[in-house]
Design an enzyme around this catalytic site. Structure first.
Site, mmCIF file in Angstrom:
data_model
loop_
_atom_site.group_PDB
_atom_site.id
_atom_site.type_symbol
_atom_site.label_atom_id
_atom_site.label_comp_id
_atom_site.label_asym_id
_atom_site.label_seq_id
_atom_site.Cartn_x
_atom_site.Cartn_y
_atom_site.Cartn_z
ATOM 1 N N HIS A 1 9.308 -3.174 3.533
ATOM 2 C CA HIS A 1 8.916 -3.357 2.129
ATOM 3 C C HIS A 1 10.149 -3.608 1.258
ATOM 4 O O HIS A 1 10.137 -4.447 0.366
ATOM 5 C CB HIS A 1 8.221 -2.104 1.590
ATOM 6 C CG HIS A 1 6.925 -1.756 2.257
ATOM 7 N ND1 HIS A 1 6.727 -0.585 2.947
ATOM 8 C CD2 HIS A 1 5.740 -2.413 2.333
ATOM 9 C CE1 HIS A 1 5.497 -0.527 3.403
ATOM 10 N NE2 HIS A 1 4.864 -1.634 3.041
ATOM 11 N N GLN B 1 -10.345 -2.905 1.953
ATOM 12 C CA GLN B 1 -9.846 -3.627 3.126
ATOM 13 C C GLN B 1 -9.859 -2.757 4.383
ATOM 14 O O GLN B 1 -9.397 -3.178 5.437
ATOM 15 C CB GLN B 1 -8.462 -4.225 2.870
ATOM 16 C CG GLN B 1 -7.324 -3.223 2.845
ATOM 17 C CD GLN B 1 -6.013 -3.880 2.457
ATOM 18 O OE1 GLN B 1 -5.853 -4.373 1.341
ATOM 19 N NE2 GLN B 1 -5.047 -3.904 3.364
ATOM 20 N N GLY C 1 5.063 -10.258 3.800
ATOM 21 C CA GLY C 1 5.774 -10.211 5.072
ATOM 22 C C GLY C 1 5.093 -11.044 6.144
ATOM 23 O O GLY C 1 3.862 -11.096 6.216
ATOM 24 N N LYS D 1 5.093 -10.164 9.027
ATOM 25 C CA LYS D 1 4.519 -9.158 9.938
ATOM 26 C C LYS D 1 2.995 -9.294 9.947
ATOM 27 O O LYS D 1 2.348 -9.178 10.980
ATOM 28 C CB LYS D 1 4.948 -7.772 9.449
ATOM 29 C CG LYS D 1 4.046 -6.645 9.836
ATOM 30 C CD LYS D 1 4.635 -5.846 10.944
ATOM 31 C CE LYS D 1 3.706 -4.819 11.541
ATOM 32 N NZ LYS D 1 2.784 -4.189 10.661
ATOM 33 N N HIS E 1 8.907 1.436 3.553
ATOM 34 C CA HIS E 1 9.931 1.451 4.599
ATOM 35 C C HIS E 1 10.850 0.251 4.356
ATOM 36 O O HIS E 1 10.637 -0.535 3.413
ATOM 37 C CB HIS E 1 9.284 1.423 5.990
ATOM 38 C CG HIS E 1 8.282 0.324 6.187
ATOM 39 N ND1 HIS E 1 8.621 -1.003 6.189
ATOM 40 C CD2 HIS E 1 6.931 0.363 6.347
ATOM 41 C CE1 HIS E 1 7.555 -1.738 6.374
ATOM 42 N NE2 HIS E 1 6.495 -0.939 6.462
ATOM 43 N N GLU E 2 11.830 0.081 5.230
ATOM 44 C CA GLU E 2 12.820 -0.994 5.045
ATOM 45 C C GLU E 2 12.172 -2.381 4.978
ATOM 46 O O GLU E 2 12.702 -3.282 4.343
ATOM 47 C CB GLU E 2 13.863 -0.961 6.173
ATOM 48 C CG GLU E 2 14.945 0.083 5.985
ATOM 49 C CD GLU E 2 15.885 -0.200 4.814
ATOM 50 O OE1 GLU E 2 16.160 -1.369 4.512
ATOM 51 O OE2 GLU E 2 16.341 0.790 4.202
ATOM 52 N N MET F 1 0.842 -1.197 0.000
ATOM 53 C CA MET F 1 0.000 0.000 0.000
ATOM 54 C C MET F 1 0.883 1.255 0.000
ATOM 55 O O MET F 1 0.406 2.353 0.312
ATOM 56 C CB MET F 1 -0.942 -0.016 1.202
ATOM 57 C CG MET F 1 -1.902 -1.204 1.149
ATOM 58 S SD MET F 1 -3.414 -0.945 2.064
ATOM 59 C CE MET F 1 -2.790 -0.802 3.721
ATOM 60 N N SER G 1 4.020 1.177 7.974
ATOM 61 C CA SER G 1 3.705 2.527 7.487
ATOM 62 C C SER G 1 2.942 3.296 8.559
ATOM 63 O O SER G 1 3.040 4.514 8.654
ATOM 64 C CB SER G 1 2.863 2.448 6.215
ATOM 65 O OG SER G 1 3.506 1.645 5.258
ATOM 66 N N ARG G 2 2.164 2.571 9.368
ATOM 67 C CA ARG G 2 1.346 3.231 10.393
ATOM 68 C C ARG G 2 2.179 3.755 11.568
ATOM 69 O O ARG G 2 1.660 4.527 12.376
ATOM 70 C CB ARG G 2 0.259 2.274 10.910
ATOM 71 C CG ARG G 2 -0.849 2.033 9.889
ATOM 72 C CD ARG G 2 -2.023 1.279 10.484
ATOM 73 N NE ARG G 2 -3.185 1.307 9.605
ATOM 74 C CZ ARG G 2 -3.544 0.283 8.807
ATOM 75 N NH1 ARG G 2 -2.836 -0.828 8.778
ATOM 76 N NH2 ARG G 2 -4.621 0.400 8.050
HETATM 77 P P1 AMP Z 1 1.497 -2.944 3.489
HETATM 78 O O1 AMP Z 1 2.015 -1.868 2.603
HETATM 79 O O2 AMP Z 1 1.477 -2.580 4.937
HETATM 80 O O3 AMP Z 1 0.211 -3.554 2.994
HETATM 81 O O4 AMP Z 1 2.563 -4.122 3.400
HETATM 82 C C1 AMP Z 1 2.945 -4.663 2.165
HETATM 83 C C2 AMP Z 1 3.754 -5.907 2.421
HETATM 84 O O5 AMP Z 1 4.894 -5.596 3.212
HETATM 85 C C3 AMP Z 1 2.967 -6.992 3.204
HETATM 86 O O6 AMP Z 1 3.294 -8.256 2.667
HETATM 87 C C4 AMP Z 1 3.506 -6.823 4.608
HETATM 88 O O7 AMP Z 1 3.419 -8.004 5.378
HETATM 89 C C5 AMP Z 1 4.948 -6.468 4.320
HETATM 90 N N1 AMP Z 1 5.541 -5.779 5.476
HETATM 91 C C6 AMP Z 1 5.035 -4.718 6.139
HETATM 92 N N2 AMP Z 1 5.821 -4.395 7.181
HETATM 93 C C7 AMP Z 1 6.832 -5.313 7.195
HETATM 94 C C8 AMP Z 1 7.966 -5.533 8.036
HETATM 95 N N3 AMP Z 1 8.214 -4.769 9.090
HETATM 96 N N4 AMP Z 1 8.785 -6.564 7.756
HETATM 97 C C9 AMP Z 1 8.544 -7.369 6.671
HETATM 98 N N5 AMP Z 1 7.489 -7.211 5.842
HETATM 99 C C10 AMP Z 1 6.648 -6.196 6.095
#
Ligand code: AMP
Length: 280
Positions: free
Chosen positions: A37, A61, A147, A149, A34-35, A30, A186-187
């Protein structure tokens, strides 16, 4: 690096790449990179000929009272980070194109969704399952990286891929953390300076549980009580759940039995944070 917004263009491009025997890795996000991603992009870069990063803040979502409108966005910065990671294609579709008037399909993985985040955020996992299905159809990836996470999301996607016969290999990537242990998200940008100093408490709670389990304390009720009393040192943390589950099925555990999955979600002010740990 190409930036594609059109659905027909990404579909034609990825079919062409497949025809030319190029392997495709997709990293769905989304944005507001950050690191964490970037660690996913690095895995993708290593494993495939062509890396596609999708950036889309997926409205379906988010629940009605959630942060869709305030979700952090910075496409220009994301594009420059993507370029540094040697991404080949950034796919940034619009919500109008993905969900045109009359769109009426929802993909649901009910059993795995009926736990943890799925309970407090009923729209979340089916919104994810739906957008991932669409993105897989549009980009035909050989592999896709997610991730750990968002561990429940990862399990839902693995199930979806299995059930719907997608020919995509799902790769789970470890949680990338700040030096003080806070899982990158991101949050995290929402946290006030004071909340930011308290936020690593979630991971410290998980580590406390892991240490106790390594010392031979496996009874979940004991671990749960100790963890809650550890967390209560920080009254600004409002615990939403702390669960001990089988890492494959999400069945609740009364005794830690590897592979065990310990998941935590809590609110710090207005920010909801999640974290987890796997005892394997
Ligand atoms: P998001 O942009 O939050 O939807 O995350 C996109 C992808 O990045 C998802 O597969 C997350 O699980 C992964 N992700 C987010 N934060 C982390 C993190 N700290 N370490 C590893 N993967 C992450």
């Amino acid at each position: 690096m190409d930036i594609i917004t059109s659905l027909s263009e990404i579909r034609e491009r990825t079919l062409e790449l497949r025809g030319a025997q190029q392997t495709i890795a997709l990293v769905p996000t989304m944005g507001y990179l950050h690191e964490g991603h970037l660690s996913l992009l690095r895995i993708a870069r290593e494993k495939a000929d062509v890396v596609i990063l999708s950036i889309f803040v997926n409205p379906i979502q988010f629940g009605a009272n959630e942060d869709f409108h305030h979700y952090p966005r910075d496409l220009e910065r994301d594009l420059s980070l993507a370029e540094k990671e040697k991404v080949d294609i950034v796919f940034t579709p619009s919500a109008e194109d993905l969900y045109p008037k009359g769109f009426d399909t929802i993909i649901s993985v009910p059993h795995l969704s009926n736990h943890l985040c799925g309970l407090s955020r009923p729209d979340f996992l089916q919104g994810v399952a739906t957008i991932i299905t669409i993105l897989f159809h549009l980009t035909s990836p050989h592999i896709a990286i997610f991730g750990e996470k968002d561990y429940q999301q990862l399990l839902v996607i693995r199930q979806l891929v299995k059930d719907l016969q997608f020919q995509t290999t799902i790769i789970g990537a470890p949680i990338f953390r700040e030096p003080d242990g806070l899982a990158m998200s991101s949050r995290n940008a929402y946290l006030t300076p004071t909340e930011r100093t308290v936020a690593p408490f979630l991971y410290q709670t998980l580590q406390t549980i892991q240490e106790m389990s390594q010392k031979g304390i496996h009874t979940v009720s004991v671990l749960n009580e100790k963890a809650r009393s550890f967390l209560s040192q920080e009254p600004s943390i409002q615990l939403e759940y702390l669960e001990f589950m089988d890492a494959k099925t999400l069945a609740p555990l009364t005794k830690i039995r590897p592979p065990a999955f310990i998941a935590i979600a809590a609110k710090l002010g207005k920010t909801r944070l999640i974290d987890n740990l796997i005892i394997s």
